[in-house]
Write a protein that holds these residues in place. Structure first.
Motif, PDB file in Angstrom:
ATOM      1  N   LEU A  80       0.829  -1.209   0.000  1.00 18.98           N
ATOM      2  CA  LEU A  80       0.000   0.000   0.000  1.00 18.98           C
ATOM      3  C   LEU A  80       0.865   1.262   0.000  1.00 18.98           C
ATOM      4  N   ALA A  81       1.962   1.219   0.734  1.00 14.98           N
ATOM      5  CA  ALA A  81       2.812   2.414   0.803  1.00 14.98           C
ATOM      6  C   ALA A  81       3.487   2.700  -0.527  1.00 14.98           C
ATOM      7  N   GLU A  82       3.746   1.637  -1.328  1.00 16.08           N
ATOM      8  CA  GLU A  82       4.442   1.827  -2.596  1.00 16.08           C
ATOM      9  C   GLU A  82       3.516   2.182  -3.744  1.00 16.08           C
ATOM     10  N   LEU A  83       2.205   2.250  -3.502  1.00 15.77           N
ATOM     11  CA  LEU A  83       1.282   2.591  -4.586  1.00 15.77           C
ATOM     12  C   LEU A  83       1.549   3.986  -5.146  1.00 15.77           C
ATOM     13  N   ARG A  84       2.095   4.884  -4.338  1.00 14.33           N
ATOM     14  CA  ARG A  84       2.373   6.243  -4.807  1.00 14.33           C
ATOM     15  C   ARG A  84       3.473   6.278  -5.864  1.00 14.33           C
ATOM     16  N   THR A  85       4.282   5.199  -5.949  1.00 14.15           N
ATOM     17  CA  THR A  85       5.297   5.150  -6.997  1.00 14.15           C
ATOM     18  C   THR A  85       4.684   4.859  -8.356  1.00 14.15           C
ATOM     19  N   TYR A  86       3.461   4.275  -8.377  1.00 18.63           N
ATOM     20  CA  TYR A  86       2.755   4.039  -9.626  1.00 18.63           C
ATOM     21  C   TYR A  86       1.954   5.276 -10.051  1.00 18.63           C
ATOM     22  N   ASP A  87       1.381   5.925  -9.084  1.00 17.87           N
ATOM     23  CA  ASP A  87       0.611   7.135  -9.346  1.00 17.87           C
ATOM     24  C   ASP A  87       0.672   7.996  -8.088  1.00 17.87           C
ATOM     25  N   SER A  88       1.171   9.190  -8.235  1.00 22.68           N
ATOM     26  CA  SER A  88       1.356  10.058  -7.059  1.00 22.68           C
ATOM     27  C   SER A  88       0.041  10.408  -6.380  1.00 22.68           C
ATOM     28  N   ARG A  89      -1.083  10.220  -7.082  1.00 23.01           N
ATOM     29  CA  ARG A  89      -2.380  10.528  -6.477  1.00 23.01           C
ATOM     30  C   ARG A  89      -2.797   9.481  -5.443  1.00 23.01           C
ATOM     31  N   LEU A  90      -2.078   8.336  -5.394  1.00 20.87           N
ATOM     32  CA  LEU A  90      -2.401   7.274  -4.437  1.00 20.87           C
ATOM     33  C   LEU A  90      -1.553   7.383  -3.176  1.00 20.87           C
ATOM     34  N   LEU A  91      -1.175   8.578  -2.834  1.00 22.32           N
ATOM     35  CA  LEU A  91      -0.420   8.808  -1.604  1.00 22.32           C
ATOM     36  C   LEU A  91      -1.329   8.584  -0.392  1.00 22.32           C
ATOM     37  N   LEU A  92      -0.935   7.670   0.503  1.00 23.20           N
ATOM     38  CA  LEU A  92      -1.737   7.312   1.671  1.00 23.20           C
ATOM     39  C   LEU A  92      -1.027   7.743   2.942  1.00 23.20           C
ATOM     40  N   THR A  93      -1.826   8.002   3.953  1.00 23.73           N
ATOM     41  CA  THR A  93      -1.269   8.299   5.265  1.00 23.73           C
ATOM     42  C   THR A  93      -0.988   6.993   5.999  1.00 23.73           C
ATOM     43  N   GLU A  94      -0.233   7.089   7.084  1.00 25.02           N
ATOM     44  CA  GLU A  94       0.033   5.883   7.867  1.00 25.02           C
ATOM     45  C   GLU A  94      -1.262   5.286   8.411  1.00 25.02           C
ATOM     46  N   ASP A 138      -4.212   5.436   6.950  1.00 24.26           N
ATOM     47  CA  ASP A 138      -4.891   4.756   5.840  1.00 24.26           C
ATOM     48  C   ASP A 138      -4.265   3.385   5.556  1.00 24.26           C
ATOM     49  N   VAL A 139      -2.920   3.315   5.635  1.00 26.92           N
ATOM     50  CA  VAL A 139      -2.236   2.040   5.379  1.00 26.92           C
ATOM     51  C   VAL A 139      -2.639   1.005   6.412  1.00 26.92           C
ATOM     52  N   ARG A 140      -2.675   1.403   7.687  1.00 29.48           N
ATOM     53  CA  ARG A 140      -3.067   0.458   8.731  1.00 29.48           C
ATOM     54  C   ARG A 140      -4.506  -0.011   8.543  1.00 29.48           C
ATOM     55  N   ARG A 141      -5.362   0.862   8.075  1.00 25.41           N
ATOM     56  CA  ARG A 141      -6.773   0.508   7.927  1.00 25.41           C
ATOM     57  C   ARG A 141      -7.019  -0.408   6.733  1.00 25.41           C
ATOM     58  N   LEU A 142      -6.225  -0.253   5.665  1.00 26.37           N
ATOM     59  CA  LEU A 142      -6.433  -1.053   4.455  1.00 26.37           C
ATOM     60  C   LEU A 142      -5.625  -2.365   4.451  1.00 26.37           C
ATOM     61  N   THR A 143      -4.669  -2.473   5.363  1.00 22.28           N
ATOM     62  CA  THR A 143      -3.813  -3.663   5.361  1.00 22.28           C
ATOM     63  C   THR A 143      -4.596  -4.969   5.506  1.00 22.28           C
ATOM     64  N   PRO A 144      -5.584  -5.094   6.414  1.00 24.38           N
ATOM     65  CA  PRO A 144      -6.329  -6.366   6.513  1.00 24.38           C
ATOM     66  C   PRO A 144      -7.013  -6.768   5.213  1.00 24.38           C
ATOM     67  N   ALA A 145      -7.514  -5.788   4.455  1.00 22.15           N
ATOM     68  CA  ALA A 145      -8.177  -6.123   3.182  1.00 22.15           C
ATOM     69  C   ALA A 145      -7.176  -6.669   2.172  1.00 22.15           C
ATOM     70  N   VAL A 146      -5.972  -6.094   2.124  1.00 22.78           N
ATOM     71  CA  VAL A 146      -4.946  -6.611   1.216  1.00 22.78           C
ATOM     72  C   VAL A 146      -4.504  -7.998   1.653  1.00 22.78           C
ATOM     73  N   ASP A 147      -4.394  -8.214   2.975  1.00 16.53           N
ATOM     74  CA  ASP A 147      -4.036  -9.546   3.479  1.00 16.53           C
ATOM     75  C   ASP A 147      -5.027 -10.601   2.991  1.00 16.53           C
TER      76      ASP A 147
END
Length: 262
Positions: free
Chosen positions: A149-163, A165-174
């Motif tokens: 999730l943290a590296e998504l901003r390297t694909y598109d700068s508009r996908l910059l997430l806060t810490e 947001d990363v903690r909240r979305l991590t279970p869904a990616v898991d």
């Protein structure tokens, strides 16, 4: 004085009785075969097998040594000759490998050894180990979902997430990763076909995609198919030397039928 004769056979003393065998040996200059004591005094072979091995070793190359050919020379009969041939195979003095001709017919090639081999070519076929169920290939350990999730901003700068947001979305990616989805597929799902307009809430967009595009779990693996039945090994018929398939040595079907009819 009488001259000594060292080559003369020693005589037993007067009145003494000599026990055991006495040898009278004369040298052979032609028409002979050399046989080792490992065969002539073999502790496990029968006298029938030892005699048959000596006879086979004395024959010229190409001489017929099938069961019927040997039975025509000696009074022991086909059954005893067949058993003696199997003894010689088991102890490494004889090999009878099967060969398939271009016509498709199987024939037996007989190989005689004057010294026993450590491994017999024509050993009884050993059962092959049952195939084990193949294990699924394990891909290298994927990076942690938070890193993805943290590296998504390297694909598109508009996908910059806060810490947060990363903690909240991590279970869904898991959940995606636990269902066998490759990391690259998760990244492609989250970064492809993005809107052309500015993205005000990237975390909400990603959460929607993770929730609505979640693939189903992989089906459980089915039962392992039973291994195919292994055909019986090839045997030499004790009656006609024909090659046939059977779990044990003996006679082919035609010879058994002829014996029953007789």
């Amino acid at each position: 004085m009488t001259s000594q004769q060292p080559s003369a056979p020693a005589r037993a003393k007067s009145g003494a009785f000599t026990r055991g065998v006495e040898h009278v040996n004369e040298p052979h200059t032609d028409n002979f075969v050399v046989v080792g004591n490992h065969l002539a005094q073999h502790p496990e072979l029968s006298l029938m097998a030892i005699g048959l091995a000596v006879h086979i070793q004395s024959l010229p190359a190409g001489a017929p040594v099938g069961i019927k050919a040997l039975a025509a020379k000696f009074p022991e009969g086909e059954i005893r000759i067949a058993a003696a041939l199997r003894e010689l195979e088991e102890h490494g003095y004889l090999a009878r490998p099967k060969e398939r001709l271009q016509s498709g017919r199987c024939v037996t090639r007989t190989v005689s050894y004057n010294k026993p081999r450590t491994a017999v070519l024509h050993a009884a076929a050993e059962p092959e180990p049952e195939p084990q169920p193949s294990k699924p290939l394990q891909s290298p350990q994927p990076p942690a979902a938070s890193r993805l999730l943290a590296e998504l901003r390297t694909y598109d700068s508009r996908l910059l997430l806060t810490e947060r947001d990363v903690r909240r979305l991590t279970p869904a990616v898991d959940t995606w990763l636990e269902r066998g989805v490759p990391v690259t597929a998760v990244q492609r799902t989250l970064t492809s076909d993005l809107p052309t307009t500015p993205i005000k809430h990237p975390a909400a967009l990603l959460a929607h995609r993770l929730r609505e595009l979640l693939p189903p779990p992989l089906p459980a693996p089915g039962p392992v198919p039973a291994p195919a039945c292994r055909p019986d090994p090839l045997q030499d018929c004790d009656g006609c030397d024909r090659v046939f398939r059977s779990p044990e040595p003996g006679r082919c079907r035609d010879c058994r039928t002829a014996t029953t009819a007789a």
